[in-house]
Design an enzyme around this catalytic site. Structure first.
Site, PDB file in Angstrom:
ATOM      1  N   ARG A 254       0.857  -1.195   0.000  1.00  0.00           N
ATOM      2  CA  ARG A 254       0.000   0.000   0.000  1.00  0.00           C
ATOM      3  C   ARG A 254       0.890   1.240   0.000  1.00  0.00           C
ATOM      4  O   ARG A 254       1.664   1.432   0.938  1.00  0.00           O
ATOM      5  CB  ARG A 254      -0.893   0.039   1.251  1.00  0.00           C
ATOM      6  CG  ARG A 254      -1.787  -1.180   1.430  1.00  0.00           C
ATOM      7  CD  ARG A 254      -3.037  -1.067   0.592  1.00  0.00           C
ATOM      8  NE  ARG A 254      -3.753  -2.339   0.520  1.00  0.00           N
ATOM      9  CZ  ARG A 254      -4.840  -2.645   1.212  1.00  0.00           C
ATOM     10  NH1 ARG A 254      -5.351  -1.765   2.057  1.00  0.00           N
ATOM     11  NH2 ARG A 254      -5.427  -3.818   1.049  1.00  0.00           N
ATOM     12  N   GLU A 256       0.208   4.126   0.714  1.00  0.00           N
ATOM     13  CA  GLU A 256      -0.438   5.202   1.471  1.00  0.00           C
ATOM     14  C   GLU A 256       0.621   5.995   2.217  1.00  0.00           C
ATOM     15  O   GLU A 256       1.530   5.404   2.796  1.00  0.00           O
ATOM     16  CB  GLU A 256      -1.379   4.606   2.531  1.00  0.00           C
ATOM     17  CG  GLU A 256      -2.519   3.840   1.957  1.00  0.00           C
ATOM     18  CD  GLU A 256      -3.173   2.926   2.982  1.00  0.00           C
ATOM     19  OE1 GLU A 256      -4.361   3.101   3.203  1.00  0.00           O
ATOM     20  OE2 GLU A 256      -2.497   2.054   3.540  1.00  0.00           O
ATOM     21  N   ARG A 262      -0.850   2.295  12.927  1.00  0.00           N
ATOM     22  CA  ARG A 262      -1.382   1.029  12.428  1.00  0.00           C
ATOM     23  C   ARG A 262      -1.321   0.837  10.921  1.00  0.00           C
ATOM     24  O   ARG A 262      -1.936  -0.081  10.388  1.00  0.00           O
ATOM     25  CB  ARG A 262      -2.815   0.860  12.915  1.00  0.00           C
ATOM     26  CG  ARG A 262      -3.746   1.954  12.428  1.00  0.00           C
ATOM     27  CD  ARG A 262      -5.101   1.706  13.011  1.00  0.00           C
ATOM     28  NE  ARG A 262      -6.089   2.564  12.410  1.00  0.00           N
ATOM     29  CZ  ARG A 262      -7.358   2.253  12.331  1.00  0.00           C
ATOM     30  NH1 ARG A 262      -7.794   1.104  12.783  1.00  0.00           N
ATOM     31  NH2 ARG A 262      -8.214   3.078  11.794  1.00  0.00           N
ATOM     32  N   HIS A 263      -0.585   1.700  10.219  1.00  0.00           N
ATOM     33  CA  HIS A 263      -0.440   1.542   8.768  1.00  0.00           C
ATOM     34  C   HIS A 263       0.998   1.231   8.385  1.00  0.00           C
ATOM     35  O   HIS A 263       1.917   1.906   8.823  1.00  0.00           O
ATOM     36  CB  HIS A 263      -0.884   2.812   8.039  1.00  0.00           C
ATOM     37  CG  HIS A 263      -2.361   2.994   8.027  1.00  0.00           C
ATOM     38  ND1 HIS A 263      -3.011   3.753   8.964  1.00  0.00           N
ATOM     39  CD2 HIS A 263      -3.313   2.496   7.206  1.00  0.00           C
ATOM     40  CE1 HIS A 263      -4.326   3.712   8.720  1.00  0.00           C
ATOM     41  NE2 HIS A 263      -4.531   2.952   7.654  1.00  0.00           N
ATOM     42  N   GLU A 405      -9.777  -1.994  13.560  1.00  0.00           N
ATOM     43  CA  GLU A 405     -10.112  -2.942  12.490  1.00  0.00           C
ATOM     44  C   GLU A 405      -8.971  -3.912  12.213  1.00  0.00           C
ATOM     45  O   GLU A 405      -7.830  -3.516  12.035  1.00  0.00           O
ATOM     46  CB  GLU A 405     -10.408  -2.127  11.222  1.00  0.00           C
ATOM     47  CG  GLU A 405     -10.750  -2.967  10.030  1.00  0.00           C
ATOM     48  CD  GLU A 405     -10.500  -2.223   8.708  1.00  0.00           C
ATOM     49  OE1 GLU A 405     -10.815  -1.020   8.622  1.00  0.00           O
ATOM     50  OE2 GLU A 405      -9.981  -2.863   7.787  1.00  0.00           O
ATOM     51  N   SER A 408     -11.479  -6.722   6.900  1.00  0.00           N
ATOM     52  CA  SER A 408     -12.681  -6.276   6.210  1.00  0.00           C
ATOM     53  C   SER A 408     -13.073  -7.360   5.225  1.00  0.00           C
ATOM     54  O   SER A 408     -12.224  -8.083   4.704  1.00  0.00           O
ATOM     55  CB  SER A 408     -12.495  -4.906   5.565  1.00  0.00           C
ATOM     56  OG  SER A 408     -11.733  -5.022   4.415  1.00  0.00           O
ATOM     57  N   ARG A 456      -1.584  -6.490  12.384  1.00  0.00           N
ATOM     58  CA  ARG A 456      -2.620  -5.880  13.242  1.00  0.00           C
ATOM     59  C   ARG A 456      -3.174  -6.879  14.240  1.00  0.00           C
ATOM     60  O   ARG A 456      -3.466  -6.524  15.386  1.00  0.00           O
ATOM     61  CB  ARG A 456      -3.761  -5.343  12.387  1.00  0.00           C
ATOM     62  CG  ARG A 456      -3.377  -4.057  11.702  1.00  0.00           C
ATOM     63  CD  ARG A 456      -4.567  -3.140  11.582  1.00  0.00           C
ATOM     64  NE  ARG A 456      -4.209  -2.057  10.686  1.00  0.00           N
ATOM     65  CZ  ARG A 456      -5.076  -1.345  10.002  1.00  0.00           C
ATOM     66  NH1 ARG A 456      -6.376  -1.615  10.094  1.00  0.00           N
ATOM     67  NH2 ARG A 456      -4.682  -0.370   9.229  1.00  0.00           N
TER      68      ARG A 456
HETATM   69  O1  4AD Z   1      -9.472  -3.259   4.521  1.00  0.00           O
HETATM   70  P1  4AD Z   1      -8.538  -3.752   3.468  1.00  0.00           P
HETATM   71  O2  4AD Z   1      -7.902  -2.740   2.612  1.00  0.00           O
HETATM   72  O3  4AD Z   1      -9.379  -4.795   2.601  1.00  0.00           O
HETATM   73  C1  4AD Z   1      -8.917  -5.490   1.524  1.00  0.00           C
HETATM   74  O4  4AD Z   1      -7.760  -5.498   1.117  1.00  0.00           O
HETATM   75  C2  4AD Z   1      -9.959  -6.363   0.927  1.00  0.00           C
HETATM   76  N1  4AD Z   1      -9.482  -6.864  -0.358  1.00  0.00           N
HETATM   77  C3  4AD Z   1     -10.280  -7.478   1.867  1.00  0.00           C
HETATM   78  C4  4AD Z   1     -11.387  -8.316   1.440  1.00  0.00           C
HETATM   79  O5  4AD Z   1     -11.244  -9.514   1.248  1.00  0.00           O
HETATM   80  N2  4AD Z   1     -12.558  -7.734   1.271  1.00  0.00           N
HETATM   81  O6  4AD Z   1      -7.409  -4.629   4.146  1.00  0.00           O
HETATM   82  C5  4AD Z   1      -7.727  -5.773   4.917  1.00  0.00           C
HETATM   83  C6  4AD Z   1      -6.999  -5.733   6.247  1.00  0.00           C
HETATM   84  C7  4AD Z   1      -7.431  -4.593   7.154  1.00  0.00           C
HETATM   85  O7  4AD Z   1      -8.557  -4.931   7.906  1.00  0.00           O
HETATM   86  C8  4AD Z   1      -6.220  -4.424   8.032  1.00  0.00           C
HETATM   87  O8  4AD Z   1      -6.177  -5.398   9.063  1.00  0.00           O
HETATM   88  C9  4AD Z   1      -5.100  -4.707   7.079  1.00  0.00           C
HETATM   89  O9  4AD Z   1      -5.616  -5.509   6.041  1.00  0.00           O
HETATM   90  N3  4AD Z   1      -4.532  -3.478   6.529  1.00  0.00           N
HETATM   91  C10 4AD Z   1      -3.342  -2.965   6.880  1.00  0.00           C
HETATM   92  N4  4AD Z   1      -2.403  -3.383   7.751  1.00  0.00           N
HETATM   93  C11 4AD Z   1      -1.285  -2.657   7.865  1.00  0.00           C
HETATM   94  N5  4AD Z   1      -1.039  -1.541   7.155  1.00  0.00           N
HETATM   95  C12 4AD Z   1      -1.943  -1.079   6.256  1.00  0.00           C
HETATM   96  N6  4AD Z   1      -1.669   0.000   5.534  1.00  0.00           N
HETATM   97  C13 4AD Z   1      -3.160  -1.799   6.088  1.00  0.00           C
HETATM   98  N7  4AD Z   1      -4.243  -1.650   5.311  1.00  0.00           N
HETATM   99  C14 4AD Z   1      -5.057  -2.672   5.594  1.00  0.00           C
END
Ligand code: 4AD
Length: 482
Positions: A254, A256, A262-263, A405, A408, A456
């Site tokens: 990512r 971001e 937590r990111h 979270e 998701s 997480r």
């Molecule tokens: O919520 P996210 O972005 O969802 C997906 O990637 C979907 N494709 C999932 C699905 O099957 N619908 O990411 C899923 C999880 C989040 O709940 C969080 O635990 C973790 O990935 N996550 C991160 N962990 C660390 N750093 C980040 N930048 C994260 N972004 C998401």
């Protein structure tokens, strides 16, 4: 080969036995020309090794001298005999050092090693950039020392990460990554027992998989490409490929620019996708069984690791129910409203509101782990299935630990027309995902799934305050080294 023992396994039953051990020189304490103590550390345990010059035992004064000149953190092989300490170790000042390590480094106190031979396999530099004892102290210890007017050095997060190969040696860090490995292993084990097939989707892909711009771009043989933001599109196409239930453990990228606790820019994604027979709650049921089994396993089989983490970073054990609580998004909003926090019912929860909801749920239902479902469609990715009877909402959910979270998930759109429509509505150029959309025109079962962030889960299970603590070599917007 020779028989090697583990420091953590040494106990009174081993008294009198010859042993061979390898570890880090945790501490070295000269006593006299004829005597020295070397504390050897392996993983989370230390043991005191005693050198006494004695011709009968083949120990010379040169050997004692050699040992006292060793630098801390050098790698040593020690041959010796396990013995019971002559007097309780705690009472002698000579052995104060062991008492010091006892608390932080779980010293094996009931035995010591009478050294016969000592080999330095690899010498560490005389002064390391961080002191392991300081790196292993809890905040409470620092505060206590400060009140007593002592000066102790706090090791900052950046310094720790700059010298991560030393920082990882603290008992808490030794425990954290053992816990992480157990979570990953249980994830696989549980899903395999439910007929899921493990897959590996490509990480070099043509475009964004979650929508949005948070992708790392690169060139792929002259073609613009990016690192996969998730296995989302490919795990769905695997379902179209007839596997019925799949899971993947792999890196997720990512781009971001989120400098938060937590990111990460790269994390380990635990993903699953499955056919849905009747209702997307079938996916929630898998999550319920999966996480209850992970939590039980950690609580019952990783006691030493959890205690070790607790010593440096005290935390309350996670509260969870045998059957995971499910609340609708609307119920969540209502609970917040009653507690004085107004949220746009068609908007998303911010971090602060999520935390507050976590506290409210704990008070009302006695759990730190729950599922919030039926989110407004507008706040979910394009591939999310709208609710059949109320398309302003979606068949989707987030899962929380301690109000943050970790998962998701959702039912997905499995008809190409609706998928193309939803992508367009979300501002995605359908040409960039045409192969994905077409997959659903060749026959595609109803399906849903979820994605978990491994770092997480460990962070929140142990109530740690920063995701960098649960990533071996974290990648955040500032960090690419080491
Ligand atoms: O919520 P996210 O972005 O969802 C997906 O990637 C979907 N494709 C999932 C699905 O099957 N619908 O990411 C899923 C999880 C989040 O709940 C969080 O635990 C973790 O990935 N996550 C991160 N962990 C660390 N750093 C980040 N930048 C994260 N972004 C998401």
């Amino acid at each position: 080969g020779r028989v090697w023992s583990k420091v953590g396994d040494l106990d009174e039953a081993a008294a009198g036995r010859p042993v061979l051990i390898r570890g880090f020189a945790h501490a070295i304490r000269p006593v006299s020309k004829k005597m020295a103590f070397v504390v050897l550390r392996q993983s989370m345990s230390t043991v005191q090794c005693v050198l006494v010059a004695n011709a009968d035992a083949g120990v010379s004064t040169q050997m004692v001298k050699f040992a006292t000149a060793l630098s801390k953190e050098s790698i040593l092989d020690i041959e010796g005999v396990v013995s019971l300490p002559k007097e309780p170790l705690k009472s002698t000042t000579q052995q104060m050092i062991v008492v010091l390590c006892e608390y932080m480094f779980s010293a094996i106190l009931q035995v010591e090693i009478q050294v016969r031979k000592i080999y330095c396999i690899n010498r560490a530099i005389p002064t390391l950039p961080i002191n392991l004892e300081d790196a292993a102290r809890s905040e409470a210890e620092f505060e206590k020392a400060e009140q007593a007017g002592e000066k102790l050095v706090r090791v900052g997060q950046d310094t720790r990460l700059n010298y991560r190969s030393i920082d990882l040696r603290t008992p808490a860090n030794q425990a954290i990554f053992r816990i992480q490995c157990q979570v990953e292993n249980k994830f696989r084990e549980f899903l395999l027992s439910k007929d899921f097939v493990g897959i590996h989707s490509p990480k070099l892909i043509g475009g964004s998989s979650e929508g949005g711009a948070a992708v790392f771009k690169l060139m792929y043989n002259g073609q613009p490409a990016c690192l996969a933001q998730s296995p989302q599109l490919y795990k769905q196409m695997a379902i179209c490929g007839g596997y019925e239930r799949v899971f993947e453990v792999g890196p997720v990228f990512r781009a971001e620019n989120s400098n938060t606790h937590r990111h990460l820019c790269e994390f380990v994604g635990l993903d699953a996708e499955m056919e849905i027979k009747e209702h997307y709650f079938e996916v929630c049921d898998i999550i319920d069984g999966l996480f209850v089994s992970i939590f039980k396993h950690l609580t019952e089989n990783c006691k030493k690791e959890l205690e070790t983490i607790n010593r440096q970073y005290p935390f309350e054990p996670l509260k969870y129910l045998d059957k995971t609580l499910k609340l609708t998004y609307e119920e969540g909003i209502q609970m917040l409203k009653e507690a004085g926090t107004e949220i746009d019912p068609m908007g998303d929860l911010n971090t602060e509101a999520e935390k507050k909801l976590g506290r409210l749920v704990r008070e009302k239902y006695g759990t730190d782990f729950f599922i919030l479902y039926q989110y407004p469609l507008a706040v979910r990715p394009f591939y999310t299935m709208p609710c059949y009877d109320n398309p302003a909402y979606s068949n989707s959910f987030d899962v929380f630990i301690r109000g943050e979270e970790i998962i998701s998930g959702a039912q997905r759109v499995h008809t190409p027309e609706l998928l193309a429509k939803r992508a367009t509505e979300c501002g995605i150029d359908v040409n960039t995902i045409s192969a994905y959309i077409e997959s659903f025109s060749y026959g595609a079962p109803p399906h849903g799934g979820f994605g978990v962030g491994l770092e997480r889960v460990v962070m929140l299970f142990c109530a740690l305050n920063n995701i960098r603590k649960t990533s071996l070599f974290p990648r955040d917007p500032q960090r690419l080294v080491p």
